[in-house]
Design a protein around this motif. Structure first.
Motif, mmCIF file in Angstrom:
data_model
loop_
_atom_site.group_PDB
_atom_site.id
_atom_site.type_symbol
_atom_site.label_atom_id
_atom_site.label_comp_id
_atom_site.label_asym_id
_atom_site.label_seq_id
_atom_site.Cartn_x
_atom_site.Cartn_y
_atom_site.Cartn_z
ATOM 1 N N ASP A 29 -44.999 -56.589 44.934
ATOM 2 C CA ASP A 29 -43.672 -57.187 44.851
ATOM 3 C C ASP A 29 -43.062 -57.271 46.248
ATOM 4 N N THR A 30 -42.600 -58.428 46.622
ATOM 5 C CA THR A 30 -42.103 -58.653 47.978
ATOM 6 C C THR A 30 -40.753 -59.362 47.924
ATOM 7 N N ILE A 31 -39.818 -58.884 48.707
ATOM 8 C CA ILE A 31 -38.502 -59.523 48.810
ATOM 9 C C ILE A 31 -38.436 -60.273 50.141
ATOM 10 N N LEU A 32 -38.142 -61.542 50.074
ATOM 11 C CA LEU A 32 -37.945 -62.345 51.275
ATOM 12 C C LEU A 32 -36.483 -62.765 51.365
ATOM 13 N N TYR A 33 -35.983 -62.926 52.587
ATOM 14 C CA TYR A 33 -34.592 -63.289 52.827
ATOM 15 C C TYR A 33 -34.539 -64.671 53.465
ATOM 16 N N GLY A 34 -33.853 -65.564 52.830
ATOM 17 C CA GLY A 34 -33.767 -66.927 53.331
ATOM 18 C C GLY A 34 -32.615 -67.112 54.302
ATOM 19 N N LYS A 35 -32.887 -67.828 55.375
ATOM 20 C CA LYS A 35 -31.841 -68.199 56.325
ATOM 21 C C LYS A 35 -31.486 -69.653 56.060
ATOM 22 N N PHE A 36 -30.236 -69.898 55.698
ATOM 23 C CA PHE A 36 -29.871 -71.255 55.302
ATOM 24 C C PHE A 36 -28.477 -71.600 55.807
ATOM 25 N N ASP A 37 -28.208 -72.863 55.776
ATOM 26 C CA ASP A 37 -26.904 -73.380 56.166
ATOM 27 C C ASP A 37 -26.428 -74.324 55.070
ATOM 28 N N ILE A 38 -25.165 -74.178 54.671
ATOM 29 C CA ILE A 38 -24.584 -75.062 53.671
ATOM 30 C C ILE A 38 -23.732 -76.099 54.393
ATOM 31 N N SER A 39 -24.113 -77.349 54.257
ATOM 32 C CA SER A 39 -23.394 -78.424 54.922
ATOM 33 C C SER A 39 -22.542 -79.176 53.911
ATOM 34 N N THR A 40 -21.314 -79.452 54.283
ATOM 35 C CA THR A 40 -20.419 -80.263 53.469
ATOM 36 C C THR A 40 -20.337 -81.652 54.080
ATOM 37 N N TYR A 41 -20.493 -82.657 53.260
ATOM 38 C CA TYR A 41 -20.464 -84.029 53.749
ATOM 39 C C TYR A 41 -19.157 -84.699 53.337
ATOM 40 N N LYS A 42 -18.496 -85.340 54.292
ATOM 41 C CA LYS A 42 -17.252 -86.049 54.043
ATOM 42 C C LYS A 42 -17.505 -87.557 54.103
ATOM 43 N N ASP A 43 -16.807 -88.274 53.249
ATOM 44 C CA ASP A 43 -16.922 -89.736 53.235
ATOM 45 C C ASP A 43 -16.009 -90.354 54.290
ATOM 46 N N TYR A 44 -16.512 -91.388 54.962
ATOM 47 C CA TYR A 44 -15.744 -92.142 55.945
ATOM 48 C C TYR A 44 -15.894 -93.631 55.649
ATOM 49 N N TYR A 45 -14.845 -94.374 55.978
ATOM 50 C CA TYR A 45 -14.890 -95.830 55.852
ATOM 51 C C TYR A 45 -14.847 -96.429 57.251
ATOM 52 N N LEU A 46 -15.879 -97.173 57.597
ATOM 53 C CA LEU A 46 -16.008 -97.782 58.913
ATOM 54 C C LEU A 46 -15.662 -99.263 58.801
ATOM 55 N N ASP A 47 -14.597 -99.672 59.480
ATOM 56 C CA ASP A 47 -14.112 -101.052 59.439
ATOM 57 C C ASP A 47 -14.613 -101.779 60.684
ATOM 58 N N VAL A 48 -15.451 -102.802 60.486
ATOM 59 C CA VAL A 48 -15.991 -103.571 61.610
ATOM 60 C C VAL A 48 -15.517 -105.018 61.557
ATOM 61 N N SER A 49 -14.400 -105.273 60.877
ATOM 62 C CA SER A 49 -13.934 -106.643 60.653
ATOM 63 C C SER A 49 -13.589 -107.376 61.938
ATOM 64 N N LEU A 50 -13.153 -106.666 62.971
ATOM 65 C CA LEU A 50 -12.790 -107.319 64.232
ATOM 66 C C LEU A 50 -13.729 -106.921 65.370
ATOM 67 N N PHE A 51 -14.904 -106.464 65.016
ATOM 68 C CA PHE A 51 -15.838 -105.985 66.027
ATOM 69 C C PHE A 51 -16.951 -107.009 66.233
ATOM 70 N N SER A 52 -17.211 -107.392 67.477
ATOM 71 C CA SER A 52 -18.262 -108.363 67.772
ATOM 72 C C SER A 52 -19.164 -107.901 68.913
ATOM 73 N N GLY A 53 -19.126 -106.613 69.228
ATOM 74 C CA GLY A 53 -19.938 -106.103 70.328
ATOM 75 C C GLY A 53 -21.424 -106.206 70.056
ATOM 76 N N TRP A 54 -21.838 -106.021 68.810
ATOM 77 C CA TRP A 54 -23.212 -106.250 68.396
ATOM 78 C C TRP A 54 -23.205 -106.390 66.878
#
Length: 244
Positions: A29-54
């Protein structure tokens, strides 16, 4: 809100200093310990209506996200594509994407041209849900300029505005209220997203004739004697199906 758990490895003890290796064997019987990171994702709205750089697209447009505190980043330059972030293209030149909350800045680029660093939060630590991309590479939650023949004036956040900028909800209505110290015109740019991921942009402006000399917020009446030359108020219905 999306949560993602990232496992960085398995360790032999709770201090997470001795890593379990591929040559280690299990004899009982073996106990292992996990190293982890919990990431939270946030929603964003990207407006490119007046952008013509590329040409913005899911495959040729990258997001380089990084932490200014820890010096970590999502991926080596140029970062991840919009597709990697599961970006959804909406109408009205809007993209909806999710970014790991561990990063407080990101740069939009095409591996050649790029924007300035975009803060994911404003000075009061509020999430910037809406990012406006311009040819001058500057972005922000306060907008000015014109689009589609509509004139949108900068919404001025005055230093002494304090608690007089209010967003209130009553029943199925929303009311936005703020006080001003001059007679300039002010306006809001609203993006409405419905359940089918359709979007529409509305410009709602104020002029000096719309300015009120007094206004009531809750049980408090504010007048020009409170240090403001006047007040603006805007009320919207919660259901705006006619806007689509």
């Amino acid at each position: 809100m999306l949560l993602r758990i990232i496992i960085f490895g398995w360790y032999k003890e709770s201090a997470l200093t001795i890593k379990w290796g591929r040559d280690d064997t299990i004899t009982g019987d073996t106990i292992l310990y996990g190293k982890f990171d919990i990431s939270t994702y946030k929603d964003y709205y990207l407006d490119v209506s007046l952008f013509s750089g590329w040409t913005i697209s899911n495959t040729n447009t990258y997001i380089y996200a990084y932490s200014s505190t820890y010096g970590t980043y999502n991926k080596a330059w140029p970062g991840k594509t919009l597709s990697d972030y599961g970006a959804t293209f909406l109408n009205n030149s809007l993209y909806k994407l999710s970014i790991d909350d561990n990063y407080d800045y990101f740069i939009i680029n095409n591996n050649d041209k790029q924007t300035d660093s975009i803060a994911t939060k404003d000075s009061s630590s509020k999430i910037r849900k809406y990012i406006y991309l311009t040819n001058n590479t500057r972005v922000g939650a306060e907008l000015d300029g014109g689009a589609n023949g509509k004139s949108l004036y900068t919404v001025t956040y005055e230093s002494n505005l304090g608690n007089l900028l209010k967003a209130q909800k009553a029943s199925s209505m929303y009311r936005f209220t703020f006080g001003v110290n001059n007679t300039n015109r002010y306006g809001f740019k609203f993006i409405f997203i419905n359940s089918s991921n359709q979007s529409t942009i509305k410009y709602l402006n104020f002029s000096s004739k719309d300015m009120l000399t007094e206004i009531k917020l809750g049980s408090t009446l504010y007048t020009t004697s409170d240090g403001y030359s006047g007040y603006y108020a805007l009320t919207l219905k919660e259901t705006l199906t006619s806007y689509f």
